[in-house]
Design a protein around this motif. Structure first.
Motif, PDB file in Angstrom:
ATOM      1  N   LEU A   7      11.651  11.647   5.064  1.00 23.18           N
ATOM      2  CA  LEU A   7      10.873  10.454   5.389  1.00 23.18           C
ATOM      3  C   LEU A   7       9.472  10.520   4.791  1.00 23.18           C
ATOM      4  O   LEU A   7       8.971   9.534   4.251  1.00 23.18           O
ATOM      5  CB  LEU A   7      10.783  10.272   6.905  1.00 23.18           C
ATOM      6  CG  LEU A   7      11.968   9.614   7.575  1.00 23.18           C
ATOM      7  CD1 LEU A   7      11.735   9.495   9.070  1.00 23.18           C
ATOM      8  CD2 LEU A   7      12.237   8.259   6.987  1.00 23.18           C
ATOM      9  N   THR A   8       8.841  11.678   4.871  1.00 24.03           N
ATOM     10  CA  THR A   8       7.491  11.821   4.330  1.00 24.03           C
ATOM     11  C   THR A   8       7.487  11.630   2.826  1.00 24.03           C
ATOM     12  O   THR A   8       6.626  10.938   2.271  1.00 24.03           O
ATOM     13  CB  THR A   8       6.915  13.202   4.692  1.00 24.03           C
ATOM     14  OG1 THR A   8       7.035  13.406   6.094  1.00 24.03           O
ATOM     15  CG2 THR A   8       5.455  13.299   4.303  1.00 24.03           C
ATOM     16  N   TYR A  44       8.096   7.894   2.027  1.00 23.16           N
ATOM     17  CA  TYR A  44       6.898   7.089   2.219  1.00 23.16           C
ATOM     18  C   TYR A  44       5.913   7.306   1.072  1.00 23.16           C
ATOM     19  O   TYR A  44       5.247   6.362   0.651  1.00 23.16           O
ATOM     20  CB  TYR A  44       6.230   7.416   3.547  1.00 23.16           C
ATOM     21  CG  TYR A  44       7.007   6.984   4.764  1.00 23.16           C
ATOM     22  CD1 TYR A  44       8.065   6.088   4.672  1.00 23.16           C
ATOM     23  CD2 TYR A  44       6.703   7.482   6.010  1.00 23.16           C
ATOM     24  CE1 TYR A  44       8.774   5.700   5.781  1.00 23.16           C
ATOM     25  CE2 TYR A  44       7.404   7.095   7.136  1.00 23.16           C
ATOM     26  CZ  TYR A  44       8.439   6.205   7.015  1.00 23.16           C
ATOM     27  OH  TYR A  44       9.133   5.817   8.120  1.00 23.16           O
ATOM     28  N   SER A  45       5.828   8.518   0.560  1.00 21.86           N
ATOM     29  CA  SER A  45       4.917   8.775  -0.556  1.00 21.86           C
ATOM     30  C   SER A  45       5.403   8.112  -1.846  1.00 21.86           C
ATOM     31  O   SER A  45       4.616   7.892  -2.756  1.00 21.86           O
ATOM     32  CB  SER A  45       4.744  10.279  -0.777  1.00 21.86           C
ATOM     33  OG  SER A  45       5.905  10.838  -1.355  1.00 21.86           O
ATOM     34  N   ASN A  70       6.795   5.083  -1.816  1.00 17.46           N
ATOM     35  CA  ASN A  70       6.856   3.656  -1.448  1.00 17.46           C
ATOM     36  C   ASN A  70       8.271   3.195  -1.110  1.00 17.46           C
ATOM     37  O   ASN A  70       8.660   2.073  -1.422  1.00 17.46           O
ATOM     38  CB  ASN A  70       6.263   2.764  -2.539  1.00 17.46           C
ATOM     39  CG  ASN A  70       4.778   2.955  -2.700  1.00 17.46           C
ATOM     40  OD1 ASN A  70       4.093   3.241  -1.722  1.00 17.46           O
ATOM     41  ND2 ASN A  70       4.290   2.814  -3.909  1.00 17.46           N
ATOM     42  N   TYR A  98      10.439   2.450   2.137  1.00 15.96           N
ATOM     43  CA  TYR A  98      10.303   2.306   3.585  1.00 15.96           C
ATOM     44  C   TYR A  98      11.599   1.852   4.241  1.00 15.96           C
ATOM     45  O   TYR A  98      11.798   2.085   5.419  1.00 15.96           O
ATOM     46  CB  TYR A  98       9.175   1.320   3.913  1.00 15.96           C
ATOM     47  CG  TYR A  98       7.847   1.769   3.354  1.00 15.96           C
ATOM     48  CD1 TYR A  98       7.133   2.794   3.952  1.00 15.96           C
ATOM     49  CD2 TYR A  98       7.322   1.182   2.209  1.00 15.96           C
ATOM     50  CE1 TYR A  98       5.925   3.232   3.435  1.00 15.96           C
ATOM     51  CE2 TYR A  98       6.113   1.605   1.692  1.00 15.96           C
ATOM     52  CZ  TYR A  98       5.421   2.632   2.311  1.00 15.96           C
ATOM     53  OH  TYR A  98       4.231   3.057   1.794  1.00 15.96           O
ATOM     54  N   ARG A 102      13.836   7.752  12.983  1.00 12.33           N
ATOM     55  CA  ARG A 102      12.484   7.218  12.849  1.00 12.33           C
ATOM     56  C   ARG A 102      12.005   6.576  14.144  1.00 12.33           C
ATOM     57  O   ARG A 102      10.869   6.775  14.552  1.00 12.33           O
ATOM     58  CB  ARG A 102      12.475   6.202  11.710  1.00 12.33           C
ATOM     59  CG  ARG A 102      11.126   5.714  11.352  1.00 12.33           C
ATOM     60  CD  ARG A 102      11.072   4.837  10.141  1.00 12.33           C
ATOM     61  NE  ARG A 102      12.314   4.283   9.666  1.00 12.33           N
ATOM     62  CZ  ARG A 102      12.479   3.803   8.449  1.00 12.33           C
ATOM     63  NH1 ARG A 102      11.484   3.814   7.600  1.00 12.33           N
ATOM     64  NH2 ARG A 102      13.625   3.294   8.078  1.00 12.33           N
TER      65      ARG A 102
END
Length: 159
Positions: free
Chosen positions: A73-74, A77-78, A80, A82, A116
């Motif tokens: 997930l991290t 997100y880095s 882009n 989602y 999440r």
């Protein structure tokens, strides 16, 4: 009688059958200076005890290790990403996500969404606090500027 070549096409470049050896060794495919390696290395040092407490001791094991899921997930997100469906697709197609999974089966979109909203909700603040403290101790954060997003948007749903 019809020829078998009509029904069986050979799509290889040289016309010879190639063999793919599985599982692939992804260590050589991900460069040493790639951001996914740095992220994984930094997230290894965090304390995941609150995240593991969110899972029940009874019942079945999680589909993907919670620490690995947090890394996915991290990293998503880095990059882009989602949407849980886009993250699922990336876990199946992108080499960096496969490297993070380290041989585990890629999670489906419902597993990502459940993680999440359910399991990560209690431990998220603690994990990101640990990450900020770790970056501050390494001298990577100055904390001179604080950004607060207080955007208010007018909604017109009845058009």
């Amino acid at each position: 009688m019809l020829s078998n070549s009509k029904y069986h096409k050979n799509y290889t470049e040289l016309g010879e059958p190639y063999r793919l050896v599985l599982p692939l060794n992804l260590e050589g495919l991900v460069p040493d200076d790639d951001s996914v390696r740095l992220l994984s290395h930094e997230l290894e040092g965090l304390d995941y005890s609150l995240l593991y407490q969110a899972y029940s001791a009874k019942g079945r094991n999680p589909a993907v290790d919670p620490k690995t899921m947090f890394k996915i997930l991290t990293y998503a997100y880095s990059q882009n990403l989602y949407s849980s469906r886009k993250i699922e697709r990336a876990c199946k197609r992108d080499i960096n996500f496969m490297w993070l999974l380290a041989g585990q089966r890629p999670p489906d979109h419902s597993t990502i969404a459940r993680f999440r909203t359910g399991f990560l909700a209690d431990a998220c603040e603690n994990l990101f606090y640990q990450m900020v403290k770790r970056l501050e101790n390494a001298g990577e954060l100055s904390k001179e500027t604080v950004f607060i997003d207080g955007t208010k948007l007018e909604a017109c749903a009845n058009k």
